[in-house]
Design a protein around this motif. Structure first.
Motif, short mmCIF file in Angstrom:
data_model
loop_
_atom_site.label_atom_id
_atom_site.label_comp_id
_atom_site.label_asym_id
_atom_site.label_seq_id
_atom_site.Cartn_x
_atom_site.Cartn_y
_atom_site.Cartn_z
N ASP A 74 85.06 -14.58 -21.97
CA ASP A 74 83.79 -14.81 -20.73
C ASP A 74 82.27 -16.13 -21.56
O ASP A 74 81.84 -16.04 -20.80
N ILE A 75 82.50 -16.37 -21.97
CA ILE A 75 81.62 -17.04 -22.49
C ILE A 75 81.28 -18.47 -21.94
O ILE A 75 80.33 -18.58 -21.02
N ALA A 76 82.19 -19.67 -21.59
CA ALA A 76 82.31 -20.29 -21.42
C ALA A 76 81.43 -19.85 -19.73
O ALA A 76 80.56 -20.72 -19.25
N ASP A 77 82.06 -19.38 -18.80
CA ASP A 77 81.79 -18.76 -17.34
C ASP A 77 80.08 -18.16 -17.46
O ASP A 77 79.44 -19.07 -16.55
N ALA A 78 79.80 -17.66 -18.56
CA ALA A 78 78.94 -16.79 -18.61
C ALA A 78 77.74 -18.53 -19.55
O ALA A 78 75.90 -17.78 -18.22
N MET A 79 77.65 -19.30 -19.85
CA MET A 79 76.88 -19.98 -20.24
C MET A 79 76.63 -20.93 -18.63
O MET A 79 74.95 -21.02 -18.82
N LYS A 80 77.58 -21.14 -17.76
CA LYS A 80 77.29 -21.43 -16.65
C LYS A 80 76.17 -20.93 -15.85
O LYS A 80 75.74 -20.95 -14.87
#
Length: 785
Positions: free
Chosen positions: A499-505
């Motif tokens: 989930d981290i990549a999406d959360a960074m956006k």
């Protein structure tokens, strides 16, 4: 001498080695000698500037010029010698600055000697020394735990991020970091005997710093070094054996071609610009530990900030205690503060507020860990008290208490829960029947300069990400107080790795972030094509700092963070960050601007040398003529331009940006020389006239490139340009014999004036063509995204 053959000393943990034993160990060479230097030695600086491939080539060419007796063509050596002297001077100046600053952040370790606690430099550590290790320390020599317990991170040794518990008898590897706990450990290996001695003083050596600038210059030099020898041999053979020019003419002509191909000042220009950038940053109390990170700063588009010590002052203040029962909270905290040796801001605030006391008898302790987020003590007859984040405790979830915590956190307070259990701590296991008995409200005052700094990055189009281990509501409140907009926050403990990549956006504020998640967040941003700078001061920031394109630590932070970071803020002043970014932009923009001047000469000289192989004529330039052109249109102006203020944001690829400026100038020179050859063939002019026309038109082309590089004009740039133009005209008109130029008849002179008028027009057309091509390419790239 083999260190393993020496008699070992089993010193007592409380007494340690004696002064005599330490002196004997040092005399035997059994001290922790470091093999990594933070700066070059004076000898290495001189060697690095004198003994280069291109200096060797220039020395050979000078020898050939002396052989044929054309001594005036040795003037190019003046440029080479100047390059060497300036390069040595600037590197020594930068070395002295860095060496002075490095003393401030030298790694030290606490040892027991003669029964006393002493702080010594890691090089003064000797075999069998008793080290005292605590949270935040870097283990600088292989050792064995004698007393106490530690949690260590060995990721810099084996690549594994798991926290490992070390108890008496366990081995500690140099290069690993203490996450929590306290222990006494005996040194087992020193110097090169250590398992990972190359990591001891500088963990960042494990990762080569990315640099478009370095890679582009190395690529250019590699291409030139590959073709220069065979091309020189072919050119001499063609002019001497096929065109039947004299030995002297062939040598002078070939030397001129090869000198033109060498960008003799480009490497020096880069070194000087980076060295001056390092010195300028040092004046702002910023230690540059990785030279090329200055370039990265110029390209940063995302800045990740740890809340503590960056937005805030990094000093927690215990504001209030909300008691949930009748327990003597102050007395409990006094005893917890006495028995727990945690060296962090939370416990400093508790001890400052209440002091310490040992009225209870301790049975077991649980040091704080950035992974567990809690710490605690088991007392005889009183049970266990755990202090930490409510959501990380094994307590039945109470909606009323959770709402209360959110209200306190929304006001910007950090809320810790003090809970009680009748069960004892077992190893690192937290009791299951905890009952909250109090809330501790702590705050970390915001730095006064924070708001202006965040506003600056907003104006510059740099995205900000606040990444903290604290409660996300608290972090969000502090970010809003600091003036950060769009504070969308999330609790990172609820995120899966996927989930981290999406959360960074989607989010800008992250709370409850583990050390592994900080690293994953940096990697996710980089995968999304962002250039990431990371600022942090704790051991829990080390993994992220190591992965960031540019890492920034503060001098008051942990040794681990300082050792990994590319930059260290020696006065812990967050307001220096904008100045650091601006300095990076100044350095790279000016190198990029000046490099185009050098590559004009390199490009046209290389192509012209290849073309001359197929023409029945000499190479049109003598060494002294190229010295005149390169000195006045490239050398002198480039060094003034490289030191100018220039704070525009750096965009695009360095090599493409430089070549797009250089190619129109190079094509203009080649077109001018082609026109001169056609003109000379039609009207049957000798080589001397061809050479004179080529020199003047090439000089005019170089001045046109300089004019474009100086745009927009300032007083300083106007002075540089017009001074160079006047010097060029003066040299051509007043000293033609020195530069092997001849007088022109009226018809040839008028044709030359026509060429001088056409050159800037032709170059302007080429620039417009290349710019339109770049715009079309950018549109196509955006359309395919």
């Amino acid at each position: 001498m083999d260190k393993h053959t020496h008699t070992r000393i089993n010193a007592d943990c409380q007494q340690g080695l004696s002064s005599g034993q330490v002196a004997k160990r040092k005399a035997e060479g059994l001290y922790n000698e470091q093999t990594v230097q933070t700066t070059k030695s004076y000898q290495d600086i001189i060697k690095g500037n004198v003994f280069t491939l291109f200096n060797l080539i220039n020395a050979i060419l000078a020898g050939l010029i002396i052989f044929v007796g054309s001594y005036k063509n040795l003037l190019f050596l003046g440029v080479i010698i100047s390059n060497i002297v300036i390069g040595i001077f600037q590197e020594i100046r930068a070395k002295r600055t860095l060496d002075k600053l490095s003393l401030i952040t030298s790694t030290q370790i606490h040892v027991i000697r003669d029964g006393m606690d002493q702080a010594v430099h890691i090089e003064d550590l000797v075999l069998d020394d008793i080290m005292k290790l605590a949270s935040g320390d870097q283990i600088c020599s292989d050792a064995v735990v004698l007393e106490g317990r530690l949690e260590v991170n060995e990721s810099l040794i084996n690549g594994e991020s798991d926290i490992i518990t070390k108890e008496p008898g366990d081995f500690l590897y140099s290069g690993s970091f203490v996450i929590s706990g306290n222990a006494a450990a005996r040194v087992e290996h020193v110097g090169k005997e250590n398992f990972s001695y190359t990591i001891m003083s500088d963990a960042k050596t494990m990762r080569r710093h990315p640099s478009q600038l370095r890679d582009a210059i190395n690529y250019i030099l590699k291409i030139i070094s590959i073709i220069i020898f065979p091309l020189g041999i072919l050119l001499f053979a063609k002019q001497y054996f096929i065109s039947h020019y004299t030995m002297a003419q062939a040598i002078v002509s070939t030397t001129g071609a090869l000198i033109g191909m060498i960008p003799e000042g480009l490497v020096l220009l880069t070194s000087v610009a980076l060295a001056v950038g390092t010195i300028n940053l040092a004046k702002r109390k910023t230690l540059v530990q990785e030279l090329y990170c200055i370039e990265t700063l110029a390209r940063v588009d995302t800045l990740c900030l740890d809340k503590t010590g960056t937005l805030t002052q990094g000093k927690m203040v215990l504001e209030e205690i909300i008691s949930l029962g009748e327990e003597p909270i102050a007395e409990i905290l006094q005893n917890i503060g006495y028995y727990l040796k945690d060296d962090n801001s939370t416990f400093h605030a508790i001890r400052e507020k209440y002091g310490v006391s040992s009225t209870y008898r301790m049975l077991e302790t649980l040091p704080f860990s950035s992974v567990r987020k809690v710490s605690g003590v088991t007392f005889e007859n009183y049970g266990t008290y755990i202090l930490g984040a409510y959501e990380f405790m094994h307590v039945p979830k109470n909606p009323v208490l959770e709402k209360q915590i959110k209200q306190y956190a929304a006001g910007g307070s950090r809320v810790l829960t003090l809970a009680h259990s009748c069960q004892a701590i077992h190893n690192t296991d937290i009791p299951k029947d905890l009952e909250p008995i109090a809330f501790l409200l702590l705050s970390d005052p915001i730095r006064p300069e924070t708001k202006d700094t965040l506003d600056y990055f907003k104006r510059q189009g740099v995205d900000l990400k606040i990444i903290s281990g604290d409660n996300p509501i608290t972090v969000q409140a502090i970010a809003q107080k600091a003036g950060m907009e769009n504070c969308t926050s999330i609790d990172a403990s609820t995120l899966e790795e996927s989930d981290i990549a999406d959360a960074m956006k989607r989010f800008n504020v992250f709370g409850r972030v583990s050390p592994q998640q900080k690293k994953a967040m940096v990697l996710a941003l980089q995968k999304d094509k962002h250039i990431v700078a990371m600022s942090g001061d704790g051991v829990n920031d080390v993994l992220a700092l190591k992965e960031a394109d540019c890492s920034i630590a503060v001098a008051g932070g942990s040794e681990a963070a300082k050792n990994v970071a590319n930059l260290v803020l020696l006065d812990a002043n967050f307001a220096n960050l904008p100045h650091i970014v601006l300095e990076g932009r100044r350095v790279i923009n000016n190198i990029q601007r000046a490099a185009s001047l050098f590559l004009v000469k390199t490009t046209f000289s290389t192509v012209l040398a290849l073309v001359t192989l197929f023409l029945n004529s000499l190479y049109p330039f003598m060494p002294i003529q190229l010295t005149l052109i390169s000195t006045l249109t490239i050398g002198i102006p480039s060094f003034f331009l490289a030191l100018e203020p220039n704070h525009n944001r750096v965009k695009g690829n360095f090599l493409i940006n430089v070549m797009s400026r250089a190619i129109p100038g190079a094509i203009t020179v080649l077109a001018s020389i082609l026109a001169v050859n056609i003109f000379a063939a039609v009207f049957h002019y000798p080589e001397s006239v061809k050479s004179t026309l080529s020199v003047i038109l090439t000089g005019v082309s170089g001045l046109c490139v300089l004019r474009r590089v100086c745009d927009p004009f300032t007083k300083k740039r106007a002075l540089i340009f017009y001074s160079m133009m006047c010097l060029f005209i003066g040299c051509v008109c007043l000293f033609p014999d020195i530069f092997s130029l001849v007088r022109l008849d009226l018809f040839t002179f008028l044709c030359l004036l026509g060429g001088i008028i056409v050159v800037p027009i032709f170059m302007d057309v080429l620039h417009r063509f290349f710019n339109s091509f770049k715009k079309i390419n950018a549109i196509l790239e955006n359309a395919t995204k």
